[in-house]
Design a protein around this motif. Structure first.
Motif, PDB file in Angstrom:
ATOM      1  N   ASP A 179      15.716  25.285  58.696  1.00  0.00           N
ATOM      2  CA  ASP A 179      16.142  26.588  58.261  1.00  0.00           C
ATOM      3  C   ASP A 179      17.346  27.056  57.923  1.00  0.00           C
ATOM      4  OD1 ASP A 179      16.047  29.443  57.876  1.00  0.00           O
ATOM      5  OD2 ASP A 179      14.636  29.830  59.528  1.00  0.00           O
ATOM      6  N   VAL A 180      17.888  27.272  56.853  1.00  0.00           N
ATOM      7  CA  VAL A 180      19.365  27.595  56.259  1.00  0.00           C
ATOM      8  C   VAL A 180      19.688  28.774  56.847  1.00  0.00           C
ATOM      9  CG1 VAL A 180      20.984  27.904  54.526  1.00  0.00           C
ATOM     10  CG2 VAL A 180      19.244  26.114  54.264  1.00  0.00           C
ATOM     11  N   THR A 181      19.013  29.813  56.905  1.00  0.00           N
ATOM     12  CA  THR A 181      19.345  31.216  57.551  1.00  0.00           C
ATOM     13  C   THR A 181      19.560  30.876  58.934  1.00  0.00           C
ATOM     14  OG1 THR A 181      18.080  32.259  55.876  1.00  0.00           O
ATOM     15  CG2 THR A 181      18.501  33.521  57.777  1.00  0.00           C
ATOM     16  N   GLU A 182      18.656  30.202  59.598  1.00  0.00           N
ATOM     17  CA  GLU A 182      18.894  30.168  61.006  1.00  0.00           C
ATOM     18  C   GLU A 182      20.080  29.372  61.507  1.00  0.00           C
ATOM     19  OE1 GLU A 182      16.596  27.721  64.951  1.00  0.00           O
ATOM     20  OE2 GLU A 182      15.489  28.249  63.096  1.00  0.00           O
ATOM     21  N   GLU A 235      22.798  29.303  59.484  1.00  0.00           N
ATOM     22  CA  GLU A 235      24.121  30.189  59.534  1.00  0.00           C
ATOM     23  C   GLU A 235      24.243  31.247  60.582  1.00  0.00           C
ATOM     24  OE1 GLU A 235      23.191  31.735  55.632  1.00  0.00           O
ATOM     25  OE2 GLU A 235      23.927  30.157  54.606  1.00  0.00           O
ATOM     26  N   VAL A 236      23.224  31.786  61.195  1.00  0.00           N
ATOM     27  CA  VAL A 236      23.250  32.622  62.144  1.00  0.00           C
ATOM     28  C   VAL A 236      23.871  31.821  63.400  1.00  0.00           C
ATOM     29  CG1 VAL A 236      21.729  33.948  63.906  1.00  0.00           C
ATOM     30  CG2 VAL A 236      21.437  34.054  61.218  1.00  0.00           C
ATOM     31  N   GLU A 237      23.191  30.691  63.656  1.00  0.00           N
ATOM     32  CA  GLU A 237      23.744  30.062  64.932  1.00  0.00           C
ATOM     33  C   GLU A 237      25.217  29.521  64.766  1.00  0.00           C
ATOM     34  OE1 GLU A 237      21.216  26.686  65.389  1.00  0.00           O
ATOM     35  OE2 GLU A 237      19.605  27.987  66.003  1.00  0.00           O
ATOM     36  N   ARG A 248      27.390  31.360  63.012  1.00  0.00           N
ATOM     37  CA  ARG A 248      28.255  32.512  62.975  1.00  0.00           C
ATOM     38  C   ARG A 248      28.496  32.884  64.562  1.00  0.00           C
ATOM     39  NH1 ARG A 248      25.367  36.929  60.874  1.00  0.00           N
ATOM     40  NH2 ARG A 248      24.967  35.640  59.286  1.00  0.00           N
TER      41      ARG A 248
END
Length: 194
Positions: free
Chosen positions: A121-124, A126-128, A130
């Motif tokens: 999961d790319v979004t996950e 990226e959130v991690e 950040r």
């Protein structure tokens, strides 16, 4: 000049393959039957040597013989014997089958491997990332100025301990001590196990 192929036995008993091929070109099914009987065995032998599997070899040989019927007009006696033409068709078709099977197997293995790999999961991610950056910045702010500057110069700018000491006009021992103490505080702040 007509060519004849003799496979054992009395040459007079063997059909003239070029004459049969000429008749096949005209759509003569009986001539095709005789031609089929003459070339099917050798064609199967060539295919079997390449493909190995008996069932697939039989299937490829049938494809070759159908191709022989459809492409009879492509045969040119000046280029070689009928038997060589058919065996060349057989060899090419057999090699194509082996390549096709290998490609299919490779595709199936890639699909199976992809099915075993966890979804990313790319979004996950990226959130991690950040959140981790924010945590590090927050913990860096809790350090003393000398600790923060030493760690920033060493880890973000790639300077050696000696270069950090020169840049901060501080002794090498002091920089090492401040960095060690600062890294311990960062580790504790980030909740990383020692």
């Amino acid at each position: 000049m007509r060519q004849s192929v003799f496979i054992g036995g009395n040459p007079a008993d063997r059909p003239d393959l070029v004459a049969l091929m000429e008749q096949v070109t005209k759509g003569d099914e009986q001539a095709f039957g005789q031609l089929y009987e003459s070339v099917a065995g050798p064609a199967f032998g060539v295919v079997r040597a390449v493909v190995r599997d008996v069932a697939q070899s039989e299937e490829v040989t049938q494809e070759v013989l159908v191709e022989m019927w459809r492409r009879a007009a492509d045969y040119r006696s000046e280029r070689g014997s009928v038997m060589n033409w058919v065996l060349t068709l057989a060899h090419r078709r057999a090699v194509d089958r082996v390549r096709s099977v290998a490609a299919a197997t490779e595709r199936e293995e890639r699909v199976a491997l992809r099915d075993r790999l966890p979804e990313f999961d790319v979004t996950e991610a990226e959130v991690e990332a950040r959140q981790e950056r924010e945590d590090v910045l927050r913990c860096l702010e809790a350090l003393t100025v000398l600790q923060r500057e030493s760690i920033t110069l060493a880890y973000y700018q790639g300077l050696t301990y000696r270069e950090v000491a020169e840049r901060l006009s501080t002794s090498l021992g002091t920089v090492k001590t401040r960095m060690r103490d600062g890294l311990i505080r960062l580790r504790d702040c980030l909740g990383v196990a020692a």
